[in-house]
Motif scaffolding. Structure first.
Motif, PDB file in Angstrom:
ATOM      1  N   LEU A  21       0.824  -1.200   0.000  1.00 30.51           N
ATOM      2  CA  LEU A  21       0.000   0.000   0.000  1.00 30.51           C
ATOM      3  C   LEU A  21       0.862   1.256   0.000  1.00 30.51           C
ATOM      4  O   LEU A  21       0.530   2.245  -0.656  1.00 30.51           O
ATOM      5  CB  LEU A  21      -0.944  -0.031   1.209  1.00 30.51           C
ATOM      6  CG  LEU A  21      -1.841   1.181   1.419  1.00 30.51           C
ATOM      7  CD1 LEU A  21      -2.741   1.424   0.215  1.00 30.51           C
ATOM      8  CD2 LEU A  21      -2.655   0.990   2.692  1.00 30.51           C
ATOM      9  N   LEU A  22       1.962   1.233   0.718  1.00 32.07           N
ATOM     10  CA  LEU A  22       2.867   2.382   0.766  1.00 32.07           C
ATOM     11  C   LEU A  22       3.251   2.847  -0.629  1.00 32.07           C
ATOM     12  O   LEU A  22       3.208   4.035  -0.939  1.00 32.07           O
ATOM     13  CB  LEU A  22       4.128   2.026   1.567  1.00 32.07           C
ATOM     14  CG  LEU A  22       5.243   3.060   1.546  1.00 32.07           C
ATOM     15  CD1 LEU A  22       4.825   4.332   2.257  1.00 32.07           C
ATOM     16  CD2 LEU A  22       6.501   2.481   2.169  1.00 32.07           C
ATOM     17  N   TRP A  23       3.649   1.914  -1.488  1.00 33.78           N
ATOM     18  CA  TRP A  23       4.114   2.286  -2.833  1.00 33.78           C
ATOM     19  C   TRP A  23       2.950   2.705  -3.709  1.00 33.78           C
ATOM     20  O   TRP A  23       3.103   3.573  -4.582  1.00 33.78           O
ATOM     21  CB  TRP A  23       4.930   1.167  -3.452  1.00 33.78           C
ATOM     22  CG  TRP A  23       6.126   0.866  -2.597  1.00 33.78           C
ATOM     23  CD1 TRP A  23       6.458  -0.338  -2.054  1.00 33.78           C
ATOM     24  CD2 TRP A  23       7.109   1.794  -2.133  1.00 33.78           C
ATOM     25  NE1 TRP A  23       7.586  -0.208  -1.284  1.00 33.78           N
ATOM     26  CE2 TRP A  23       8.012   1.095  -1.313  1.00 33.78           C
ATOM     27  CE3 TRP A  23       7.310   3.153  -2.308  1.00 33.78           C
ATOM     28  CZ2 TRP A  23       9.104   1.693  -0.687  1.00 33.78           C
ATOM     29  CZ3 TRP A  23       8.400   3.763  -1.686  1.00 33.78           C
ATOM     30  CH2 TRP A  23       9.275   3.038  -0.883  1.00 33.78           C
ATOM     31  N   CYS A  58       3.729  -0.400   4.657  1.00 31.07           N
ATOM     32  CA  CYS A  58       4.837  -1.051   3.948  1.00 31.07           C
ATOM     33  C   CYS A  58       4.655  -2.564   3.863  1.00 31.07           C
ATOM     34  O   CYS A  58       5.224  -3.212   2.987  1.00 31.07           O
ATOM     35  CB  CYS A  58       6.182  -0.719   4.593  1.00 31.07           C
ATOM     36  SG  CYS A  58       6.466  -1.501   6.207  1.00 31.07           S
ATOM     37  N   GLN A  59       3.845  -3.129   4.749  1.00 30.77           N
ATOM     38  CA  GLN A  59       3.617  -4.564   4.775  1.00 30.77           C
ATOM     39  C   GLN A  59       2.154  -4.935   4.519  1.00 30.77           C
ATOM     40  O   GLN A  59       1.764  -6.075   4.728  1.00 30.77           O
ATOM     41  CB  GLN A  59       4.058  -5.134   6.134  1.00 30.77           C
ATOM     42  CG  GLN A  59       5.553  -5.095   6.353  1.00 30.77           C
ATOM     43  CD  GLN A  59       6.267  -6.064   5.433  1.00 30.77           C
ATOM     44  OE1 GLN A  59       5.951  -7.241   5.385  1.00 30.77           O
ATOM     45  NE2 GLN A  59       7.238  -5.558   4.686  1.00 30.77           N
ATOM     46  N   THR A  60       1.368  -3.977   4.059  1.00 30.99           N
ATOM     47  CA  THR A  60      -0.026  -4.225   3.740  1.00 30.99           C
ATOM     48  C   THR A  60      -0.170  -4.236   2.222  1.00 30.99           C
ATOM     49  O   THR A  60       0.099  -3.222   1.573  1.00 30.99           O
ATOM     50  CB  THR A  60      -0.937  -3.126   4.340  1.00 30.99           C
ATOM     51  OG1 THR A  60      -0.752  -3.104   5.754  1.00 30.99           O
ATOM     52  CG2 THR A  60      -2.393  -3.371   4.011  1.00 30.99           C
ATOM     53  N   ALA A  61      -0.569  -5.366   1.679  1.00 29.45           N
ATOM     54  CA  ALA A  61      -0.728  -5.474   0.230  1.00 29.45           C
ATOM     55  C   ALA A  61      -1.980  -4.723  -0.215  1.00 29.45           C
ATOM     56  O   ALA A  61      -3.005  -4.721   0.480  1.00 29.45           O
ATOM     57  CB  ALA A  61      -0.833  -6.940  -0.178  1.00 29.45           C
ATOM     58  N   VAL A  62      -1.885  -4.090  -1.371  1.00 26.18           N
ATOM     59  CA  VAL A  62      -3.027  -3.365  -1.925  1.00 26.18           C
ATOM     60  C   VAL A  62      -4.229  -4.299  -2.057  1.00 26.18           C
ATOM     61  O   VAL A  62      -5.360  -3.903  -1.773  1.00 26.18           O
ATOM     62  CB  VAL A  62      -2.663  -2.730  -3.295  1.00 26.18           C
ATOM     63  CG1 VAL A  62      -3.886  -2.124  -3.955  1.00 26.18           C
ATOM     64  CG2 VAL A  62      -1.589  -1.683  -3.122  1.00 26.18           C
ATOM     65  N   GLY A  63      -3.999  -5.531  -2.444  1.00 27.79           N
ATOM     66  CA  GLY A  63      -5.094  -6.489  -2.578  1.00 27.79           C
ATOM     67  C   GLY A  63      -5.837  -6.748  -1.284  1.00 27.79           C
ATOM     68  O   GLY A  63      -7.000  -7.147  -1.300  1.00 27.79           O
ATOM     69  N   ASP A  64      -5.183  -6.484  -0.147  1.00 25.08           N
ATOM     70  CA  ASP A  64      -5.809  -6.712   1.152  1.00 25.08           C
ATOM     71  C   ASP A  64      -6.693  -5.553   1.609  1.00 25.08           C
ATOM     72  O   ASP A  64      -7.355  -5.662   2.644  1.00 25.08           O
ATOM     73  CB  ASP A  64      -4.738  -6.980   2.219  1.00 25.08           C
ATOM     74  CG  ASP A  64      -4.029  -8.292   2.011  1.00 25.08           C
ATOM     75  OD1 ASP A  64      -4.582  -9.171   1.305  1.00 25.08           O
ATOM     76  OD2 ASP A  64      -2.910  -8.442   2.541  1.00 25.08           O
ATOM     77  N   ILE A  65      -6.698  -4.454   0.866  1.00 22.87           N
ATOM     78  CA  ILE A  65      -7.484  -3.297   1.294  1.00 22.87           C
ATOM     79  C   ILE A  65      -8.687  -3.053   0.384  1.00 22.87           C
ATOM     80  O   ILE A  65      -9.307  -1.995   0.449  1.00 22.87           O
ATOM     81  CB  ILE A  65      -6.596  -2.031   1.423  1.00 22.87           C
ATOM     82  CG1 ILE A  65      -5.834  -1.705   0.138  1.00 22.87           C
ATOM     83  CG2 ILE A  65      -5.622  -2.176   2.558  1.00 22.87           C
ATOM     84  CD1 ILE A  65      -6.379  -0.528  -0.572  1.00 22.87           C
TER      85      ILE A  65
END
Length: 152
Positions: A21-23, A58-65
Motif C-alpha cells: 500500500l505504501l508504494w 509497507c507490509q499491507t498489500a493493496v489487494g488486502d485493502i
C-alpha cells in the motif's frame, strides 16, 4: 483492479495486488506524506489508517485493502486531527520530521479510541513508532495537551 476509498475519495488502481500500500499511495497516487522507513513494519513511519485502525502500509498489500477506507497524513482532518497537528507544531515535536506523519497517525487513532489517555496508554499506542531524534517526551506531552484541548 483494486477499489478503495482514499482520504474520502473513491479510487481504483490497476496494480499488482501484492504491491505494498505504501508504494501505491506514494508512487502511483503521488501522496508522499507517508514515509518509507524500514520496510519491515517495525518503525511506524509508513502508518496510515485502514478503516480507522493504524496500519503499517509497507507490509499491507493493496489487494488486502479492497473496499477499505484508507486515510493518509494528507487526509487527517476533523477536530482531533487538526488539534493534534496544531499542538505538534506548538510543542516543537518534530526535529528531522521524518517519522512524524506516522506518529501523528498513531496519535490520532489513540485519541479517537481513548479521549483521555494515560501515560501507559500513550506508551502502548505509540510503541510501534520510532523517532531517531528521541522526541518521545514531546510526543507524550503533545498527546496529553491535545486531549486536554479536546475535552474543553
Amino acid at each position: 483492479m483494486v477499489a478503495f476509498t482514499l482520504n474520502g475519495e473513491a479510487r481504483t488502481l490497476d496494480v499488482d495486488p501484492e504491491m505494498p500500500l505504501l508504494w501505491a499511495v506514494r508512487d502511483v497516487i503521488g501522496l508522499t506524506g507517508t514515509k518509507f522507513g524500514c520496510g519491515l513494519a517495525q518503525c511506524g513511519a509508513c502508518t496510515v489508517h485502514v478503516n480507522g485502525m493504524p496500519t503499517r502500509s509497507c507490509q499491507t498489500a493493496v489487494g488486502d485493502i479492497e473496499g477499505a477506507s484508507i486515510t493518509t497524513i494528507e487526509g487527517v482532518s476533523g477536530k482531533i486531527g487538526e488539534t493534534v497537528q496544531a499542538v505538534w507544531a506548538e510543542f516543537d515535536v518534530p526535529q528531522c520530521g521524518y517519522c512524524q506523519s506516522g506518529q501523528i497517525m498513531s496519535a490520532v487513532a489513540l485519541l479517537t479510541e481513548t479521549p483521555k489517555p494515560t501515560d501507559d496508554d500513550i506508551d502502548s499506542a505509540m510503541s510501534g513508532n520510532l523517532c531517531r531524534c528521541a522526541t518521545y517526551h514531546r510526543i507524550r506531552a503533545a498527546i496529553h495537551e491535545t486531549a486536554n484541548r479536546l475535552e474543553t
